[in-house]
Design a protein around this motif. Structure first.
Motif, short mmCIF file in Angstrom:
data_model
loop_
_atom_site.label_atom_id
_atom_site.label_comp_id
_atom_site.label_asym_id
_atom_site.label_seq_id
_atom_site.Cartn_x
_atom_site.Cartn_y
_atom_site.Cartn_z
N ALA A 82 3.08 4.48 -1.93
CA ALA A 82 2.48 3.99 -3.17
C ALA A 82 1.40 4.95 -3.68
O ALA A 82 1.29 5.19 -4.89
N ASP A 140 1.43 7.12 -7.30
CA ASP A 140 0.33 6.96 -8.26
C ASP A 140 -0.45 8.26 -8.47
O ASP A 140 -0.64 8.72 -9.61
N LEU A 158 0.24 -4.75 0.42
CA LEU A 158 1.09 -4.01 -0.52
C LEU A 158 2.21 -4.87 -1.09
O LEU A 158 2.81 -4.51 -2.11
N TRP A 201 -2.11 -3.61 -5.42
CA TRP A 201 -1.95 -2.15 -5.48
C TRP A 201 -2.57 -1.53 -4.23
O TRP A 201 -3.26 -2.18 -3.46
N TRP A 202 -2.30 -0.25 -4.01
CA TRP A 202 -2.66 0.38 -2.74
C TRP A 202 -4.16 0.37 -2.47
O TRP A 202 -4.59 0.41 -1.31
#
Length: 516
Positions: A54, A58, A178, A182-183
């Protein structure tokens, strides 16, 4: 018959040794408070294992940046442990604990909202600074909260179990977060515990420091960092990429600077590392067996997680949840080991724990592609239980040998040995596994198959997707067999390491008592 006039009076009996003060409810509550930072610091070692995809999607880090995102925390943590332990002895362990908590919380926010790979790497480095403040402080405060040997043994068992549990829980918590967030949530989860610690630590934890600390030696702090960073980084690079000039140079530089550091400690009136304490059998022997224990644990861990995901086809969250099952062996074995050590020689009990761990690893050498999951989990529970039981006794013996005024630096040396052991384990067992996997794949797949399939199991999976269906299935089946063979050989190597630790326990740690 009466004594004559010149018969000397019999000597008066020696006064009994005063009993060590026993901890009460306040001290046990304080121990619970100390476990908060320890849990989250240990979780951060492994919490990014499943968040990296992730983060990559991003922030789009390069391959080198991705490695630094993963490793920077551990490098800084290992490099600063000795410095922060010595600092706690001089200015106060509670002060260093609270400062580390504030740094760790701030760095967690910075990491969660990082907008670039460089910012995330910097935040991970700052997390390492906070973790280096927290880890030796927690163990040193345990030494100063619990003076009774029996109570201290139970407290250290709790400390060791929480440390091992945190490393296991990190991926589970990461996978759960997760699924819904979001991370950055994997970093923000630290904040409630850190806020609670900032409130409770001044109320429940007594301040403790050396009564005659001496001057803090800045040059020693620089030398310890400069020695450990290239040493651990070089060992990890050797494990990942084989023998290359740059990692070998890093290891050489680290060893040379480490020698300079030790020579300086021998000349200082108030050294960061007490070399006389290292020469003490109880402390030096405990550091040595702990190093071997972490080498086996950390070196074998990647094989277990890859087997669960790539061979058995479990999702990251499923694999992480199943990885918690071996923790049941830890919960049973740690108190059993402590009870046995109260009745028998602890050196032999520790050796027995390491031999139990070796038996668990030997069990895992028979793991195959079609092995039932329960056999792998049972073998893992056996090795984890024996290993943590022995490590608990080693930690307690080392703390008992260290004088209370040197508890911070002693804890830091113990933990630095564990970090170095983990790096060595990844290098040694990783090299064994890579060699076995590569040899088996060279013999099993056609020469036309890309080399990536011969290097790692992940590479084989990626290559198989691009090949014709039947050839792809052949490559995957060969890769699974080669990987389970490499897992078995790595487990055999870990069993040999555990046997060596058992021998060290018998040679160095038998007939020792924990001093009051």
């Amino acid at each position: 018959m009466t004594s004559g006039p010149h018969t000397p009076a019999p000597p008066a009996p020696a006064p009994p040794e005063p009993a060590a003060p026993r901890a009460g409810r306040r001290e046990w509550i304080a121990l619970g408070v100390l476990m908060l930072p320890l849990l989250f610091v240990s979780m951060d070692v492994s919490i990014l294992f499943y968040a990296l995809p992730a983060i990559g999607a991003d922030l789009r880090p390069g391959s080198t940046q991705q490695l630094w995102i993963l490793d920077m925390y551990g490098f800084v943590l290992a490099g600063l442990l000795i410095t922060m332990g010595a600092l706690g002895d001089r200015v106060g362990r509670r002060k260093v604990l609270i400062a580390g908590t504030a740094v760790f919380a701030a760095a967690s926010v910075a990491a969660a909202y990082a907008q670039s790979p460089g910012a995330l790497i910097a935040a991970r480095a700052l997390l390492g600074v906070g973790g280096a403040c927290l880890m030796p402080s927690t163990l040193a405060l345990v030494r100063n909260l619990f003076h009774d040997p029996g109570q201290r043994a139970r407290a250290v068992a709790v400390w060791t179990t929480v440390l091992a549990t945190g490393i296991s829980v990190g991926p589970v918590l990461s996978g759960a977060l997760l699924e819904h967030f979001w991370w950055g949530a994997v970093f923000l989860v630290n904040l409630p515990a850190m806020a609670l610690l900032l409130v409770l630590a001044p109320l429940l934890l007594p301040e403790s420091k050396s009564p005659a600390p001496g001057r803090f030696d800045t040059l020693s702090a620089v030398l310890s960092l400069a020695a450990l960073l290239p040493l651990i980084h070089g060992i990890k690079e050797l494990a990942a990429h084989g023998c290359r000039p740059l990692p070998v140079l890093g290891i050489t530089v680290g060893l040379c600077l480490g020698l300079v550091f030790l020579r300086r400690q021998a000349r200082l009136a108030h050294p960061m590392v007490d070399l006389a304490l290292l020469r003490h059998r109880a402390f030096g022997g405990s550091v040595a067996v702990n190093l071997l224990a972490m080498a086996a644990t950390v070196g074998f861990a990647p094989f277990f997680s890859q087997y669960m995901q790539s061979v058995l086809g479990k999702s990251p969250f499923e694999a992480a949840m199943w990885s918690l099952v071996p923790s049941l062996g830890v919960l049973v074995a740690a108190p059993v080991g402590g009870a046995l050590a109260r009745r028998f020689d602890r050196g032999y009990v520790m050796a027995g724990g390491f031999l139990v761990s070796a038996a668990g690893f030997l069990w895992l050498t028979r793991t195959g592609v079609d092995s039932p999951l329960w056999t792998t989990l049972a073998g893992s529970a056996v090795y984890a239980g024996g290993l943590v039981a022995a490590m608990t006794l080693a930690n307690e013996l080392a703390l008992g040998a260290a004088p209370p005024e040197r508890a911070g630096s002693a804890a830091a040396v113990l933990e630095s040995g564990q970090e170095l052991g983990g790096a060595l384990g990844m290098a040694l067992l990783g090299s064994v596994g890579a060699a076995v996997y590569g040899r088996d794949m060279n013999a099993a797949v056609p020469a036309a198959v890309p080399d990536a399939a011969r290097e790692t199991l992940g590479g084989a999976v990626a290559v198989a997707r691009q090949l014709p269906h039947r050839l792809g299935e052949t490559v995957l089946a060969s890769a699974d067999r080669a990987f389970t063979h490499s897992l078995g050989m790595a487990a055999a190597g870990a069993a040999a390491v555990m046997t060596g630790a058992a021998v060290l326990c018998v040679v160095l740690l038998r007939r020792l008592r924990t001093p009051r």
